[in-house]
Design a protein around this motif. Structure first.
Motif, mmCIF file in Angstrom:
data_model
loop_
_atom_site.group_PDB
_atom_site.id
_atom_site.type_symbol
_atom_site.label_atom_id
_atom_site.label_comp_id
_atom_site.label_asym_id
_atom_site.label_seq_id
_atom_site.Cartn_x
_atom_site.Cartn_y
_atom_site.Cartn_z
ATOM 1 N N GLU A 85 6.363 9.787 9.841
ATOM 2 C CA GLU A 85 5.748 9.452 8.902
ATOM 3 C C GLU A 85 4.275 9.264 9.121
ATOM 4 N N ASP A 128 8.457 15.384 11.125
ATOM 5 C CA ASP A 128 8.974 14.166 10.391
ATOM 6 C C ASP A 128 8.556 12.853 10.828
ATOM 7 N N LYS A 158 1.213 14.397 1.881
ATOM 8 C CA LYS A 158 2.343 15.103 1.411
ATOM 9 C C LYS A 158 2.075 16.021 0.160
ATOM 10 N N ASP A 172 2.630 11.277 5.976
ATOM 11 C CA ASP A 172 2.856 10.932 4.611
ATOM 12 C C ASP A 172 1.604 10.973 3.902
#
Lengths: 428, 428
Positions: free
Chosen positions: B161, B159, B168, B165
């Protein structure tokens, strides 16, 4: 220590890879005490010719004196150092050599530890290249019957059901196109074009195992397919990822398959890279890809992938030693005679009634059997027969194959093939 | 060879991990010639104390004579052998020792090469355990602010980012629950319960980094959370995967965090496992998990995951040597004085105006700064200052941390902390 003692101790603790552990009840584990050249020796003194290069990794024999000496020197100098912000000579030297030995468009190298991780890196780079341009290309293509590793991303892009089917609910969706190893080359190209159209604008890359789908039962195809594929990829702006993890470093006869004629956008290497010594993998790519990530940090376009042991100096030392041997002993040239020898030896399988096809690319030979049901598990029978006769073979389903270390002599190769022949002809 | 020459050569070819390559224009790469103990030496003769153990892997110093001698012996005996169907003494010995050193419910061990692969193996095993029972539990939980590696499966369950990110659109969907490092412990447990209810019947496992979320800016929490979590996991039939890749092997003060009090269902280890020498990782699990895969091959329930170098004898030799030192030199006991020393040294940061929090678990110390914007990139300023003063620090964002090899002396630790203090107090 005896075979029996070590086997018992092993089974108390260890869950082996790619194994139904219950099989070891009937087909015992072999505990290896030492290795030298093509020979593995167990604790009871039995010797086995390693005809599959210990899962396709060994090139210049076990416990090779030259590679040993170089790894020992490296141990005394620098065993490891962080590879972000820091560097070292073994990695720089290896990088320069690999870049000089591969297609001229491949100008940058990224390190990892195993083949699966290399494939994941190539996928992530291909995806992020487009993302850095503001485009989401979320689909990856691969060939039917392909294998690219076991981590979830690598597994998703492969197509061997045996490894993949169980996990389909938790995997990235990918698309498999027809393989030239299974259908006509032009049909395969047509299928690629058709599927490209279906997913227009969404495809990041196609990944292939050049010439031989090794885990896919040693299915083979020709370089002409790769040329046609590359031409379309270029036209359509799709990356071509060449996964030469199994076929690189001379296995198919040439050092690498994807040379100047192909110019892949990404090249993944591992296995033979360290001569069979240590887990190390690399991804080579173009300066154009590299530049798409090169900018001020604040733009958020960096490739932040890492593994703790990225660029491990000991692995790099083994790899440099391996390349030294390739160069100093003119291995690719020398191997041509061995390729010819293997071709001659494979001839006699063609007339066997239970043989469907004999295939070869360089020093990879495969004999596909027919007339057996999967539940007969003839692979295990051939494996067992060969072991009892001093040869390590590890058939894939109904395909018996040979992928020996390059230091194997003609006489040893004759023995390997003879034992396989006997195993096949004595099958029930 | 000089620093300058090797740096230039490096940047022609190499794409470094976890790096915006453009940063090397202003913050030059450091080419390391040799390592000894806590010191790294570059080509111009500068020395650096490796205060971050080269990405948290080194334990007993660089080029450790005892580990070197054991790896050299292994080179002369057996550098590698296929680990499917075959075994060897270094792996058996290591397996027995790790199983004896960890919680009593952990009775089987599976090998891989790096931390990401170990996490992927644990995820795949947890998922397939249920699948072998005919159930599809396609959701994995992890904590907010967690980090579990970089291959797509491992990345999906993390987790941070910054790393995740961008990808995703091509990742497995996972669920992050509140972390006790960021909110109150009971609040974190309530969030876990709530999300379990939302995804009732679909959750395979929750994965945690016990006590310290290392890549997540060295955020820390207490063991009491893990106990509560485990109790609920047991009640609800959810697997608990302990990712001790970074925190294992004594970093937090004890050899492993998840001991007899916790009994995790899976334990992932890597990094310190080989003392910082070689990529090797393991997943330990229970006999109950193992048995769910143990049956006739035809049932299709085997765990077929593999990597070429699974169980690599050289890595196992380094790991056995590392465990020898832990045992022979009573390291965990000896380290208690060092933990105390670090605690004392950290004290003086607490009164600084730009310090938000000082954290410590065992030999991991962290100083979180405040009052800076991300674009100021103070991490680089501290990194640069420390390097110029002979210390390798590598702050994560606004968190300066210490994770030294255990062979660091009090005097060396004092220097490390003093240099960090100066760096922090001279920040603009």
């Amino acid at each position: 220590m005896t075979n029996q003692a070590l086997k018992e101790e092993d089974l108390k603790y260890i869950w082996h890879p790619c194994s139904q552990m219950k099989d070891y009840e009937t087909l015992p584990l072999v505990p290896i005490k030492s290795g030298k050249g093509v020979y593995l020796t167990d604790y009871d003194g039995n010797e086995y010719i390693d005809a599959i290069s210990s899962w396709w990794v060994n090139i210049f024999g076990h416990s090779n004196e030259y590679i040993n000496s170089r790894v020992k020197e490296q141990l005394d100098t620098l065993e490891h150092v962080i590879f972000a912000g820091f560097t070292h000579e073994p990695a720089v030297r290896l990088s320069k050599r690999l870049i000089n030995l591969t297609a001229s468009n491949l100008q940058k190298i990224f390190f990892a530890d195993n083949g699966s991780s290399a494939v994941e890196i190539a996928l992530k780079m291909a995806f992020q290249y487009h993302k850095n341009d503001g485009k989401v290309k979320d689909i990856f293509f691969s060939l039917k019957n392909s294998y690219h590793g076991e981590t979830l991303g690598a597994l998703a892009i492969g197509d061997v059901e045996l490894y993949k089917d169980i996990y389909k609910d938790i995997m990235l969706k990918t698309v498999q196109v027809a393989s030239p190893s299974l259908v006509d080359e032009d049909e395969a190209i047509e299928d690629f074009k058709k599927k490209l159209k279906e997913h227009e604008g969404r495809v990041s890359a196609i990944i292939i195992e050049p010439l031989v789908q090794c885990a896919g039962y040693m299915q083979m195809y020709d370089k002409s397919y790769i040329k046609k594929l590359k031409a379309i990829c270029e036209e359509e702006g799709i990356f071509l990822i060449a996964d030469e993890i199994a076929v690189g470093f001379g296995r198919t006869g040439e050092l690498f398959v994807c040379d100047e004629e192909i110019k892949p956008d990404f090249l993944c290497l591992s296995k033979g890279l360290t001569g069979g010594y240590l887990p190390l993998s690399v991804v080579l790519t173009t300066n154009e890809v590299y530049q798409k990530f090169y900018c001020d940090y604040s733009e958020g376009k960096a490739f932040l992938h890492s593994h703790s042991y990225t660029g491990n100096p000991l692995g790099c030392a083994a790899a440099n030693a391996t390349l030294d041997i390739f160069e100093n002993e003119n291995i690719i040239e020398k191997n041509r005679a061995k390729v010819k020898k293997l071709e001659e030896l494979l001839e006699k399988f063609k007339s066997l009634l239970n043989v469907k096809e004999v295939r070869q690319r360089g020093l990879i030979g495969a004999v596909e059997l027919k007339g057996y049901k999967p539940e007969e598990r003839i692979a295990l029978k051939v494996y067992d027969y060969a072991l009892k006769n001093g040869v390590l073979l590890r058939p894939l389903g109904h395909v018996v194959y040979f992928m020996p270390p390059f230091v194997i002599t003609d006489k040893e190769l004759e023995k390997v093939v003879q034992v396989a022949y006997e195993a096949i002809t004595t099958l029930p």
